[in-house]
Scaffold this motif. Sequence first.
Motif, PDB file in Angstrom:
ATOM      1  N   ARG A  11     -15.947 -37.250 -16.273  1.00  0.00           N
ATOM      2  CA  ARG A  11     -16.887 -38.371 -16.198  1.00  0.00           C
ATOM      3  C   ARG A  11     -17.335 -38.515 -14.752  1.00  0.00           C
ATOM      4  N   ASN A  12     -18.403 -39.201 -14.550  1.00  0.00           N
ATOM      5  CA  ASN A  12     -18.853 -39.446 -13.184  1.00  0.00           C
ATOM      6  C   ASN A  12     -18.163 -40.716 -12.681  1.00  0.00           C
ATOM      7  N   THR A  13     -16.853 -40.641 -12.499  1.00  0.00           N
ATOM      8  CA  THR A  13     -16.034 -41.797 -12.171  1.00  0.00           C
ATOM      9  C   THR A  13     -15.165 -41.496 -10.956  1.00  0.00           C
ATOM     10  N   GLU A  14     -15.086 -42.460 -10.066  1.00  0.00           N
ATOM     11  CA  GLU A  14     -14.175 -42.309  -8.939  1.00  0.00           C
ATOM     12  C   GLU A  14     -12.750 -42.427  -9.464  1.00  0.00           C
ATOM     13  N   LYS A  15     -11.864 -41.626  -8.935  1.00  0.00           N
ATOM     14  CA  LYS A  15     -10.483 -41.669  -9.414  1.00  0.00           C
ATOM     15  C   LYS A  15      -9.526 -41.630  -8.235  1.00  0.00           C
ATOM     16  N   SER A  16      -8.407 -42.242  -8.404  1.00  0.00           N
ATOM     17  CA  SER A  16      -7.343 -42.159  -7.418  1.00  0.00           C
ATOM     18  C   SER A  16      -6.025 -42.477  -8.107  1.00  0.00           C
ATOM     19  N   VAL A  17      -4.965 -42.010  -7.509  1.00  0.00           N
ATOM     20  CA  VAL A  17      -3.621 -42.262  -8.025  1.00  0.00           C
ATOM     21  C   VAL A  17      -2.804 -42.846  -6.884  1.00  0.00           C
ATOM     22  N   LEU A  18      -2.123 -43.917  -7.163  1.00  0.00           N
ATOM     23  CA  LEU A  18      -1.248 -44.536  -6.167  1.00  0.00           C
ATOM     24  C   LEU A  18       0.186 -44.297  -6.599  1.00  0.00           C
ATOM     25  N   TRP A  19       0.889 -43.441  -5.861  1.00  0.00           N
ATOM     26  CA  TRP A  19       2.291 -43.167  -6.158  1.00  0.00           C
ATOM     27  C   TRP A  19       3.144 -44.119  -5.345  1.00  0.00           C
ATOM     28  N   LEU A  20       3.995 -44.861  -5.997  1.00  0.00           N
ATOM     29  CA  LEU A  20       4.872 -45.814  -5.341  1.00  0.00           C
ATOM     30  C   LEU A  20       6.300 -45.295  -5.405  1.00  0.00           C
ATOM     31  N   SER A  21       6.821 -44.913  -4.272  1.00  0.00           N
ATOM     32  CA  SER A  21       8.160 -44.351  -4.206  1.00  0.00           C
ATOM     33  C   SER A  21       9.193 -45.351  -4.704  1.00  0.00           C
ATOM     34  N   GLY A  22      10.042 -44.906  -5.608  1.00  0.00           N
ATOM     35  CA  GLY A  22      11.109 -45.747  -6.126  1.00  0.00           C
ATOM     36  C   GLY A  22      10.656 -46.782  -7.145  1.00  0.00           C
ATOM     37  N   ARG A  23       9.414 -46.691  -7.598  1.00  0.00           N
ATOM     38  CA  ARG A  23       8.877 -47.653  -8.561  1.00  0.00           C
ATOM     39  C   ARG A  23       8.527 -46.947  -9.854  1.00  0.00           C
ATOM     40  N   ASP A  24       8.458 -47.735 -10.930  1.00  0.00           N
ATOM     41  CA  ASP A  24       7.985 -47.213 -12.205  1.00  0.00           C
ATOM     42  C   ASP A  24       6.956 -48.193 -12.756  1.00  0.00           C
ATOM     43  N   HIS A  25       6.487 -47.945 -13.970  1.00  0.00           N
ATOM     44  CA  HIS A  25       5.416 -48.775 -14.529  1.00  0.00           C
ATOM     45  C   HIS A  25       5.856 -50.223 -14.740  1.00  0.00           C
ATOM     46  N   ALA A  26       7.140 -50.462 -14.837  1.00  0.00           N
ATOM     47  CA  ALA A  26       7.626 -51.812 -15.107  1.00  0.00           C
ATOM     48  C   ALA A  26       7.715 -52.668 -13.848  1.00  0.00           C
ATOM     49  N   ASN A  27       8.013 -52.048 -12.707  1.00  0.00           N
ATOM     50  CA  ASN A  27       8.180 -52.856 -11.507  1.00  0.00           C
ATOM     51  C   ASN A  27       7.159 -52.563 -10.414  1.00  0.00           C
TER      52      ASN A  27
END
Length: 44
Positions: A11-27
């Motif tokens: 898609r013509n969409t800007e994308k980025s991923v933020l990796w948070l060390s020691g974190r998961d989807h819950a916290n």
Amino acid sequence: MPWLTELLASRNTEKSVLWLSGRDHANAVTSREFKDAAVEFLAV
């Protein structure tokens, strides 16, 4: 995650991923780094 990256690339969409060390989807949302990134994203 690779599938999502491919989907966004098709898609013509800007994308980025933020990796948070020691974190998961819950916290992740309690992370200051996440909150700062969310505010920056929403300001656009």
